[in-house]
Design an enzyme around this catalytic site. Structure first.
Site, mmCIF file in Angstrom:
data_model
loop_
_atom_site.group_PDB
_atom_site.id
_atom_site.type_symbol
_atom_site.label_atom_id
_atom_site.label_comp_id
_atom_site.label_asym_id
_atom_site.label_seq_id
_atom_site.Cartn_x
_atom_site.Cartn_y
_atom_site.Cartn_z
ATOM 1 N N GLU A 82 0.848 -1.196 0.000
ATOM 2 C CA GLU A 82 0.000 0.000 0.000
ATOM 3 C C GLU A 82 0.880 1.242 0.000
ATOM 4 O O GLU A 82 1.847 1.323 0.754
ATOM 5 C CB GLU A 82 -0.930 -0.047 1.212
ATOM 6 C CG GLU A 82 -1.983 1.036 1.250
ATOM 7 C CD GLU A 82 -1.421 2.318 1.802
ATOM 8 O OE1 GLU A 82 -1.594 3.359 1.117
ATOM 9 O OE2 GLU A 82 -0.805 2.290 2.879
ATOM 10 N N SER A 83 0.562 2.225 -0.840
ATOM 11 C CA SER A 83 1.502 3.309 -1.131
ATOM 12 C C SER A 83 1.737 4.260 0.042
ATOM 13 O O SER A 83 2.842 4.760 0.211
ATOM 14 C CB SER A 83 1.040 4.096 -2.357
ATOM 15 O OG SER A 83 -0.218 4.694 -2.130
ATOM 16 N N CYS A 188 -8.586 6.513 -5.603
ATOM 17 C CA CYS A 188 -8.063 5.606 -4.579
ATOM 18 C C CYS A 188 -9.181 4.723 -4.052
ATOM 19 O O CYS A 188 -10.298 5.200 -3.775
ATOM 20 C CB CYS A 188 -7.424 6.411 -3.453
ATOM 21 S SG CYS A 188 -6.909 5.409 -2.036
ATOM 22 N N ASP A 195 -6.630 9.719 -8.899
ATOM 23 C CA ASP A 195 -5.351 9.229 -9.418
ATOM 24 C C ASP A 195 -5.338 9.489 -10.923
ATOM 25 O O ASP A 195 -6.247 9.056 -11.631
ATOM 26 C CB ASP A 195 -5.191 7.727 -9.157
ATOM 27 C CG ASP A 195 -5.122 7.394 -7.677
ATOM 28 O OD1 ASP A 195 -4.487 8.156 -6.935
ATOM 29 O OD2 ASP A 195 -5.706 6.374 -7.268
ATOM 30 N N HIS A 227 -3.911 1.449 -8.484
ATOM 31 C CA HIS A 227 -3.323 1.514 -9.824
ATOM 32 C C HIS A 227 -3.125 0.118 -10.426
ATOM 33 O O HIS A 227 -3.482 -0.132 -11.592
ATOM 34 C CB HIS A 227 -1.951 2.198 -9.776
ATOM 35 C CG HIS A 227 -1.939 3.570 -9.200
ATOM 36 N ND1 HIS A 227 -3.070 4.264 -8.848
ATOM 37 C CD2 HIS A 227 -0.900 4.396 -8.918
ATOM 38 C CE1 HIS A 227 -2.740 5.455 -8.376
ATOM 39 N NE2 HIS A 227 -1.422 5.553 -8.401
ATOM 40 N N GLU A 228 -2.493 -0.757 -9.635
ATOM 41 C CA GLU A 228 -2.174 -2.094 -10.136
ATOM 42 C C GLU A 228 -3.447 -2.838 -10.551
ATOM 43 O O GLU A 228 -3.469 -3.565 -11.548
ATOM 44 C CB GLU A 228 -1.433 -2.898 -9.066
ATOM 45 C CG GLU A 228 -0.141 -2.257 -8.583
ATOM 46 C CD GLU A 228 -0.324 -1.384 -7.342
ATOM 47 O OE1 GLU A 228 0.637 -1.272 -6.561
ATOM 48 O OE2 GLU A 228 -1.427 -0.810 -7.167
ATOM 49 N N ARG A 256 2.125 10.670 -5.962
ATOM 50 C CA ARG A 256 1.435 11.138 -4.756
ATOM 51 C C ARG A 256 2.337 10.806 -3.576
ATOM 52 O O ARG A 256 2.834 9.690 -3.467
ATOM 53 C CB ARG A 256 0.074 10.452 -4.603
ATOM 54 C CG ARG A 256 -0.693 10.934 -3.370
ATOM 55 C CD ARG A 256 -1.971 10.165 -3.159
ATOM 56 N NE ARG A 256 -2.952 10.453 -4.205
ATOM 57 C CZ ARG A 256 -4.120 9.830 -4.273
ATOM 58 N NH1 ARG A 256 -4.417 8.882 -3.408
ATOM 59 N NH2 ARG A 256 -4.982 10.140 -5.215
ATOM 60 N N GLY A 257 2.556 11.798 -2.714
ATOM 61 C CA GLY A 257 3.430 11.570 -1.568
ATOM 62 C C GLY A 257 4.846 11.221 -1.965
ATOM 63 O O GLY A 257 5.529 10.472 -1.259
#
Length: 281
Positions: A82-83, A188, A195, A227-228, A256-257
């Protein structure tokens, strides 16, 4: 099992500036793959190409060091990372001392590999490449190559995934095409935040109707998914409805971030695309 809603997404998070690998939050790929009809071995290969633009640590004398980092996470891993947890984990390097960049690289590889492969009977490794400041000016910016679908003057009325928009000319000779669009947008899965991305679809087989394909890509605009997962959904929808002989789907999402994520999926073994950012990234 880790679920997206159990992550730090959408929640106030403490800023940890001392190394802490436990911040990484792996999420199994399986549930979303089952949702798109992948119950066994996926019909695709590929990887998720990450770029970290905000990586820093201290040397042994306490002087800050900075670098860019490229990560390659094979799509065979049972988990995505998780990003936000990835960002929090990278932040934990900020006030931690390391002997050199090689030690940082080794630590990143070990920790991210453990999270991505957690639960797998035969774990492997992710790829990690650090770029130090003296190499920054060698980093190119290049748009995705191909015929841009955005030139088409189409009407768009669908803003959740509509695979029925996809059609192909099954009664005509096969073609090979590379098609791109900058109009990919999703949200998201947890927070609903937008996104933004660009996508390249390469295929050989029955010619895909370009207007329908662009309308289909636009239909992700209000869709909530990581995204994936979006890229795998696009792959599976095109694969099922247009029946190409070969297919590759590559998306580059804006950062992002301090992180961007660029998933690549292909029906046939081939080299990964170069991790080169687009202008919006």
């Amino acid at each position: 099992m880790n679920l997206p809603e159990h992550s730090q997404l959408g929640k106030a998070s403490a800023y940890v500036d001392q190394y802490d690998a436990s911040l990484l939050f792996p999420i199994p790929r399986l549930a979303k793959r089952l949702e798109i009809g992948v119950s066994g071995t996926p019909p695709f290969f590929g990887a998720d190409l990450w770029t970290a633009f905000e990586l820093s640590w201290l040397n042994l004398r306490g002087k800050p060091q900075v670098a860019l980092a490229h990560f390659t996470v094979p799509c065979e891993t049972p988990n995505i990372v998780e990003s936000k947890s990835f960002k929090l984990y990278l932040n934990s390097f900020n006030n931690t001392r390391f002997a050199d960049a090689a030690e940082v690289q080794a630590r990143l590889r070990a920790d991210i590999s453990e999270a991505a492969w957690r639960g797998a009977p035969n774990a492997s490794s992710v790829g990690v490449k650090l770029l130090l400041p003296e190499l920054f000016d060698r980093e190119p910016v290049h748009e995705l190559d191909g015929l841009n679908l955005d030139r088409l003057d189409i009407e768009c009325t669908r803003y959740t995934p509509a695979p029925e928009l996809l059609t192909a000319a099954f009664d005509e000779p096969p073609v090979s095409e590379v098609l791109t669009s900058n109009l990919l947008k999703s949200n998201c899965l947890v927070t609903g935040q937008p996104d933004w991305g660009s996508v390249r679809i390469s295929y050989s087989g029955p010619q895909i109707d370009q207007e329908g394909l662009l309308q289909y890509l636009v239909s992700f605009r209000n869709h909530n998914e990581f995204h994936e997962q979006c890229v795998e959904r696009i792959f599976m929808d095109v694969w099922a409805r247009c029946k190409p002989l070969q297919l590759s789907v590559y998306a580059r999402y804006t950062r992002r971030g301090g992180l961007d994520i660029n998933p690549f999926r292909t029906s046939h073994p081939q080299g990964l695309p170069a991790n080169i950012r687009t202008a919006r990234q």
